[in-house]
Design a protein around this motif. Structure first.
Motif, PDB file in Angstrom:
ATOM      1  N   TYR A 438       0.792  -1.230   0.000  1.00 55.69           N
ATOM      2  CA  TYR A 438       0.000   0.000   0.000  1.00 55.69           C
ATOM      3  C   TYR A 438       0.830   1.289   0.000  1.00 55.69           C
ATOM      4  O   TYR A 438       0.300   2.357  -0.276  1.00 55.69           O
ATOM      5  N   GLY A 439       2.105   1.211   0.359  1.00 50.26           N
ATOM      6  CA  GLY A 439       2.915   2.415   0.441  1.00 50.26           C
ATOM      7  C   GLY A 439       2.814   3.075   1.808  1.00 50.26           C
ATOM      8  O   GLY A 439       1.924   2.756   2.603  1.00 50.26           O
ATOM      9  N   PHE A 440       3.737   4.016   2.079  1.00 51.32           N
ATOM     10  CA  PHE A 440       3.822   4.638   3.397  1.00 51.32           C
ATOM     11  C   PHE A 440       3.253   6.055   3.443  1.00 51.32           C
ATOM     12  O   PHE A 440       3.331   6.704   4.478  1.00 51.32           O
ATOM     13  N   ASP A 441       2.702   6.532   2.331  1.00 47.78           N
ATOM     14  CA  ASP A 441       2.178   7.905   2.311  1.00 47.78           C
ATOM     15  C   ASP A 441       1.041   8.067   3.317  1.00 47.78           C
ATOM     16  O   ASP A 441       0.082   7.299   3.312  1.00 47.78           O
ATOM     17  N   SER A 442       1.151   9.072   4.163  1.00 51.25           N
ATOM     18  CA  SER A 442       0.111   9.315   5.166  1.00 51.25           C
ATOM     19  C   SER A 442       0.209  10.743   5.677  1.00 51.25           C
ATOM     20  O   SER A 442       1.302  11.315   5.771  1.00 51.25           O
ATOM     21  N   LEU A 443      -0.949  11.302   5.995  1.00 51.83           N
ATOM     22  CA  LEU A 443      -0.990  12.594   6.664  1.00 51.83           C
ATOM     23  C   LEU A 443      -0.641  12.418   8.140  1.00 51.83           C
ATOM     24  O   LEU A 443      -0.655  11.302   8.667  1.00 51.83           O
ATOM     25  N   THR A 444      -0.344  13.500   8.800  1.00 52.95           N
ATOM     26  CA  THR A 444      -0.159  13.476  10.252  1.00 52.95           C
ATOM     27  C   THR A 444      -1.495  13.174  10.924  1.00 52.95           C
ATOM     28  O   THR A 444      -2.537  13.679  10.513  1.00 52.95           O
ATOM     29  N   ILE A 445      -1.474  12.355  11.936  1.00 47.98           N
ATOM     30  CA  ILE A 445      -2.703  11.955  12.629  1.00 47.98           C
ATOM     31  C   ILE A 445      -3.089  13.014  13.661  1.00 47.98           C
ATOM     32  O   ILE A 445      -2.247  13.519  14.399  1.00 47.98           O
ATOM     33  N   LEU A 446      -4.373  13.345  13.684  1.00 49.25           N
ATOM     34  CA  LEU A 446      -4.933  14.172  14.759  1.00 49.25           C
ATOM     35  C   LEU A 446      -5.695  13.240  15.693  1.00 49.25           C
ATOM     36  O   LEU A 446      -6.683  12.623  15.293  1.00 49.25           O
ATOM     37  N   THR A 447      -5.219  13.114  16.902  1.00 54.31           N
ATOM     38  CA  THR A 447      -5.864  12.219  17.855  1.00 54.31           C
ATOM     39  C   THR A 447      -6.291  13.001  19.092  1.00 54.31           C
ATOM     40  O   THR A 447      -5.670  14.004  19.445  1.00 54.31           O
ATOM     41  N   ILE A 448      -7.369  12.545  19.711  1.00 55.71           N
ATOM     42  CA  ILE A 448      -7.857  13.170  20.947  1.00 55.71           C
ATOM     43  C   ILE A 448      -7.457  12.264  22.101  1.00 55.71           C
ATOM     44  O   ILE A 448      -8.072  11.225  22.341  1.00 55.71           O
ATOM     45  N   PHE A 449      -6.415  12.630  22.789  1.00 50.85           N
ATOM     46  CA  PHE A 449      -5.859  11.808  23.851  1.00 50.85           C
ATOM     47  C   PHE A 449      -6.654  11.965  25.135  1.00 50.85           C
ATOM     48  O   PHE A 449      -6.935  13.076  25.591  1.00 50.85           O
ATOM     49  N   ASN A 450      -7.033  10.823  25.701  1.00 54.79           N
ATOM     50  CA  ASN A 450      -7.727  10.784  26.993  1.00 54.79           C
ATOM     51  C   ASN A 450      -9.046  11.546  26.967  1.00 54.79           C
ATOM     52  O   ASN A 450      -9.555  11.973  27.998  1.00 54.79           O
ATOM     53  N   GLY A 451      -9.605  11.749  25.758  1.00 52.90           N
ATOM     54  CA  GLY A 451     -10.878  12.451  25.629  1.00 52.90           C
ATOM     55  C   GLY A 451     -10.825  13.910  25.996  1.00 52.90           C
ATOM     56  O   GLY A 451     -11.862  14.542  26.188  1.00 52.90           O
ATOM     57  N   SER A 452      -9.599  14.494  26.069  1.00 53.30           N
ATOM     58  CA  SER A 452      -9.510  15.863  26.565  1.00 53.30           C
ATOM     59  C   SER A 452      -8.467  16.733  25.864  1.00 53.30           C
ATOM     60  O   SER A 452      -8.518  17.951  25.985  1.00 53.30           O
ATOM     61  N   THR A 453      -7.535  16.126  25.126  1.00 53.58           N
ATOM     62  CA  THR A 453      -6.434  16.895  24.549  1.00 53.58           C
ATOM     63  C   THR A 453      -6.202  16.495  23.101  1.00 53.58           C
ATOM     64  O   THR A 453      -6.050  15.301  22.807  1.00 53.58           O
ATOM     65  N   ALA A 454      -6.162  17.484  22.205  1.00 55.76           N
ATOM     66  CA  ALA A 454      -5.876  17.229  20.792  1.00 55.76           C
ATOM     67  C   ALA A 454      -4.369  17.160  20.590  1.00 55.76           C
ATOM     68  O   ALA A 454      -3.642  18.072  20.984  1.00 55.76           O
ATOM     69  N   ILE A 455      -3.900  16.076  19.977  1.00 50.60           N
ATOM     70  CA  ILE A 455      -2.473  15.864  19.746  1.00 50.60           C
ATOM     71  C   ILE A 455      -2.275  15.411  18.298  1.00 50.60           C
ATOM     72  O   ILE A 455      -3.038  14.593  17.782  1.00 50.60           O
ATOM     73  N   THR A 456      -1.238  15.932  17.643  1.00 51.46           N
ATOM     74  CA  THR A 456      -0.880  15.455  16.309  1.00 51.46           C
ATOM     75  C   THR A 456       0.355  14.560  16.427  1.00 51.46           C
ATOM     76  O   THR A 456       1.252  14.827  17.224  1.00 51.46           O
ATOM     77  N   MET A 457       0.374  13.484  15.636  1.00 47.55           N
ATOM     78  CA  MET A 457       1.499  12.547  15.687  1.00 47.55           C
ATOM     79  C   MET A 457       1.618  11.792  14.371  1.00 47.55           C
ATOM     80  O   MET A 457       0.658  11.683  13.605  1.00 47.55           O
ATOM     81  N   HIS A 458       2.798  11.272  14.124  1.00 45.39           N
ATOM     82  CA  HIS A 458       3.028  10.438  12.952  1.00 45.39           C
ATOM     83  C   HIS A 458       2.359   9.085  13.180  1.00 45.39           C
ATOM     84  O   HIS A 458       2.351   8.576  14.315  1.00 45.39           O
ATOM     85  N   PRO A 459       1.800   8.469  12.133  1.00 42.92           N
ATOM     86  CA  PRO A 459       1.117   7.176  12.321  1.00 42.92           C
ATOM     87  C   PRO A 459       2.030   6.083  12.865  1.00 42.92           C
ATOM     88  O   PRO A 459       1.551   5.160  13.542  1.00 42.92           O
TER      89      PRO A 459
END
Length: 586
Positions: A438-459
């Motif tokens: 499938y290849g490794f192309d991906s956007l940065t992930i936006l995740t909501i950590f612990n239901g309270s904090t928005a964090i961006t991270m690499h997959p």
């Protein structure tokens, strides 16, 4: 202890079990390529792909030759609906509840006028059918407006606002009551008085009951003002952004018209138009979603868990997920970003990007691998004491100058070491195969950590988090297995008990919703660290794989509780195992 660990690792490697596990993992890896078929997460990006600048412009605004609205109109209408719904909270200084009561009172007044007119007519005169029909239409219009206002509240609740909350049963009752009673009032008879009387006797009590069962969230003036057209409101900021995007769309369109050939040949211009159209529509829908989850979060604040399970539009969502979505859309709004600017957290059944990538596939394969690795750890843990005591090999340890605590924890560490090796090796292979396919192309992930904090991270970081979470889960199940192995003489019975327990924990999410309060007190609801990194709010619950494998977050779950539960499992069960093993006859 090191010697015990070394001896146990040699013993594990000498037995066929670890090789059978490796073969099964390889089979799953190969089959995974063929069975993995996730859905792409919903986006309007594809709406504007592979079209010319003019075609995208017309699709966005609506073609002058077509009666269909453009995507701009649809987005604007959704936005207007959400804002209008908020305004119902304050209509002429009245609350929404007062407005519903006003509409109901107005309907009753018109019904009485209709009845009075029919009974006060001079029987010697011809029936004034025109006036009779006029009264009748007023009654039906007033009744329809009452119904529309209540049900529109439900619709706005799903599309962006939440003015009315009612139980599912009350909603169905109100809907069926209106349809049957409206047809009854519409009956074509010369004398409506008996119909009005019968309506008051048969339908009015039920109608009163349904309307009295409605709940009306209380919102502050500041809350409503923040989403209204005030100068400093969120809505004012939104309008400036939309106006800017619209100006860019118009300028690009006019630029394209200067040369007809450019429309079809300049791919950069085509992509810019597609991006701008998509940005306008998604900006609207992001704002609508922000209102939706703001209001849903408010609704959770004054309803009990028992009520939430029966309330329309709340029964299928947990408070954790609602608040997570609220944090997400606040982050997008504040930073002027779109949902499509980021990848979603890795989950089952839905891609993290528009197209599948190596990380989606790796997560899917690792979820399948996790079953086998945990089962392996359980079987090894159940056999390591009970099985060796039964075989008599445990006596050789007893005559050596090694404490029983070192024997027990050496075995525990050996099994964990082998499990971790299998997890890491499987992860590397899964990512490599996923990258090749499938290849490794991906956007940065936006995740909501612990239901309270928005964090961006690499997959890739999210894969590492899942690996850590899986290792902790293996430790939990192995700790329980070791205790059973110390307590019971039969390793087969220990394995059976553990596999039944593991099966229950897998299947439980399939039959229990996320807002069941009793699940808060079920400790195995809180042993998945990965579920706290936002994957649950993107899960496609209609997908079989997600129902079976997807990360779940239950009522009351949070990072502190999850860590405490995991540590207590590991510490308590290993301490009990050491105590029981010390007293056990070998």
């Amino acid at each position: 202890m090191f010697k015990v660990v070394n001896a146990e690792l040699k013993k594990i490697v000498s037995k066929p079990g670890i090789y059978i596990l490796a073969i099964l993992l390889a089979v799953i890896l190969v089959l995974g390529v063929f069975i993995y078929n996730p859905s792409s997460y919903s986006t309007t990006d594809n709406t504007y792909q592979n079209l010319s600048v003019v075609s995208n412009y017309e699709r966005f605004l609506g073609s002058a030759t077509s009666t269909n609205d453009g995507y701009k109109d649809e987005a604007d209408n959704a936005l207007k609906s959400a804002i209008t719904s908020l305004s119902y909270y304050k209509i002429n200084g009245q609350s929404y509840e007062s407005y519903i009561k006003y509409l109901y009172s107005d309907f009753i007044d018109k019904l009485n006028q209709y009845s009075d007119y029919s009974t006060s007519r001079n029987p010697n005169l011809n029936v004034d059918k025109t006036t009779l029909e006029l009264y009748k239409s007023r009654v039906l219009s007033a009744y329809a407006l009452l119904y529309e206002t209540v049900t529109t509240g439900y619709n706005y609740g799903s599309n962006g606002a939440y003015p009315i909350i009612t139980s599912t049963s009350n909603s169905y009752e109100f809907d069926s009551l209106y349809k049957s009673s409206y047809n009854f009032l519409s009956s074509n008879v010369n004398d409506p008085a008996p119909i009005c009387d019968q309506f008051e006797d048969e339908y009015l009590p039920s109608l009163n009951k349904c309307l009295n069962n409605l709940k009306y969230p209380t919102l502050s003036d500041n809350f409503i003002a923040s989403y209204s057209a005030n100068e400093d409101s969120k809505y004012s900021t939104l309008q400036l952004r939309l106006s800017n995007i619209l100006n860019q769309i118009q300028e690009l369109y006019e630029e394209a018209l200067l040369d007809n050939e450019t429309v079809n040949l300049n791919q950069n211009m085509i992509n810019r138009m597609a991006d701008l159209c998509n940005r306008y529509t998604n900006t609207c829908y992001n704002y609508v979603s922000l209102i939706k989850y703001e209001l849903k979060s408010n609704a959770f604040s004054y309803t009990s868990t028992k009520e939430q399970m029966n309330l329309l539009y709340l029964s299928s969502e947990s408070e954790y997920n609602v608040n997570s979505n609220l944090i997400k859309y606040k982050y997008l709004f504040v930073n002027d970003k779109l949902d499509t600017d980021y990848a979603h957290p890795l989950t089952i059944g839905v891609t993290s990007n528009i197209e599948t990538n190596a990380y989606d596939y790796a997560y899917f394969i690792l979820k399948l691998f996790s079953f086998l690795i945990i089962v392996y750890a359980v079987m090894a843990g159940c056999h390591t004491i009970a099985g060796e005591v039964k075989e008599g090999s445990m006596r050789y340890f007893a005559i050596r100058p090694v404490s029983r605590a070192n024997i027990l924890f050496g075995k525990f560490l050996a099994i964990m070491t082998m499990s971790i090796i299998m997890i890491i090796f499987s992860s590397i292979i899964a990512i490599a195969v996923g990258g090749a396919v499938y290849g490794f192309d991906s956007l940065t992930i936006l995740t909501i950590f612990n239901g309270s904090t928005a964090i961006t991270m690499h997959p890739f970081v999210m894969i590492l988090i899942y690996i850590l979470s899986l290792i902790l889960e293996v430790m939990v199940y192995l700790s329980i297995s070791m205790l059973l192995s110390c307590l019971l003489k039969s390793d087969l019975l220990s394995v059976t008990i553990m596999l039944v327990l593991y099966l229950i924990n897998i299947l439980l999410p399939m039959f229990a919703g996320g807002i069941n309060s009793w699940l808060t007190y079920y400790p195995f609801s809180h042993i998945s660290l990965y579920s706290l990194f936002g994957s649950t709010i993107y899960a496609n619950t209609s997908n079989f794989y997600n129902i079976l494998l997807g990360a779940k977050v239950y009522a009351g779950t949070n990072l502190g509780l999850t860590i405490c539960v995991i540590l207590l499992f590991i510490i308590i069960f290993n301490t009990l195992s050491a105590y029981v093993f010390k007293k056990k006859e070998l």
